[in-house]
Design an enzyme around this catalytic site. Sequence first.
Site, short mmCIF file in Angstrom:
data_model
loop_
_atom_site.label_atom_id
_atom_site.label_comp_id
_atom_site.label_asym_id
_atom_site.label_seq_id
_atom_site.Cartn_x
_atom_site.Cartn_y
_atom_site.Cartn_z
CB ALA A 76 -0.09 14.42 2.45
CG ASN A 82 -0.41 -0.27 2.57
OD1 ASN A 82 0.61 -0.68 2.54
ND2 ASN A 82 -1.21 0.84 3.78
CE1 TYR A 142 -3.79 11.53 5.36
CE2 TYR A 142 -6.35 10.63 6.75
CZ TYR A 142 -4.82 11.17 7.36
OH TYR A 142 -4.28 11.39 8.28
CD GLU A 182 -5.70 -6.03 -1.66
OE1 GLU A 182 -5.22 -4.76 -1.47
OE2 GLU A 182 -5.92 -6.51 -0.05
N1 THU Z 1 -4.90 -1.38 3.02
C1 THU Z 1 -4.63 -2.48 2.01
O1 THU Z 1 -3.24 -2.14 1.24
N2 THU Z 1 -4.89 -3.54 1.12
C2 THU Z 1 -6.13 -4.26 2.29
O2 THU Z 1 -6.92 -5.01 1.71
C3 THU Z 1 -7.00 -3.07 3.08
C4 THU Z 1 -6.30 -2.01 3.29
C5 THU Z 1 -4.22 -0.08 2.97
C6 THU Z 1 -4.94 0.87 2.68
C7 THU Z 1 -4.86 1.91 3.36
O3 THU Z 1 -3.09 2.16 3.00
C8 THU Z 1 -4.13 0.95 4.68
O4 THU Z 1 -4.75 0.09 4.35
C9 THU Z 1 -5.32 0.69 6.17
O5 THU Z 1 -6.87 1.29 5.74
#
Ligand code: THU
Length: 161
Positions: free
Chosen positions: A66, A62, A68, A75
């Site tokens: 800033a 991920n 959001y 993924e």
């Molecule tokens: N996030 C992912 O990268 N994949 C997921 O399956 C769930 C959430 C990330 C998004 C954000 O950067 C952080 O996790 C918190 O939501």
Amino acid sequence: MNQEQYNFSFEVYNSIAELSPEDAKLVTEARKVTANAYAPYSHFNVGAVAQLKNGQTVTGTNQENAAYPVGICAERVLLSAAATLFPGIAIDTLAISYDNKNGKSDHPISPCGICRQTLAEYEERVKQPIRLVLSGQEGKIYIIKKASQLLPLSFGGEDMK
Ligand code: THU
């Protein structure tokens, strides 16, 4: 009136020790690659590793911002990279893990709604299911045969014909 039913089942393993060597390797890599996440706002590092049909692997983490909503999930970072580096190549298995810097990482997480939609499109695009292996840094592991099972009655390209 007809009642329709959607059946969904998935495999639950108690730990990485119960997995095949191939799946265990992917889970280990997904756990490790969380270190490459850029998550200074949520402190929730997510890592994903895909085993492609051509033998290659592709990773994603991920990448937050800033502003959001600009942030991207692991993924979708992975799917964009895979489609760019290896166009048209199917993903056999996708392992997803995380490292919650503010808490525990002891249970599987599953993809958010936008990622489910993106995974479903990828399956449709290459005409092959994506098998998901979901885990934390420890604890139970879920295996789901086909990513789009997580998005019943989904909207897709077929609907627009
Ligand atoms: N996030 C992912 O990268 N994949 C997921 O399956 C769930 C959430 C990330 C998004 C954000 O950067 C952080 O996790 C918190 O939501």
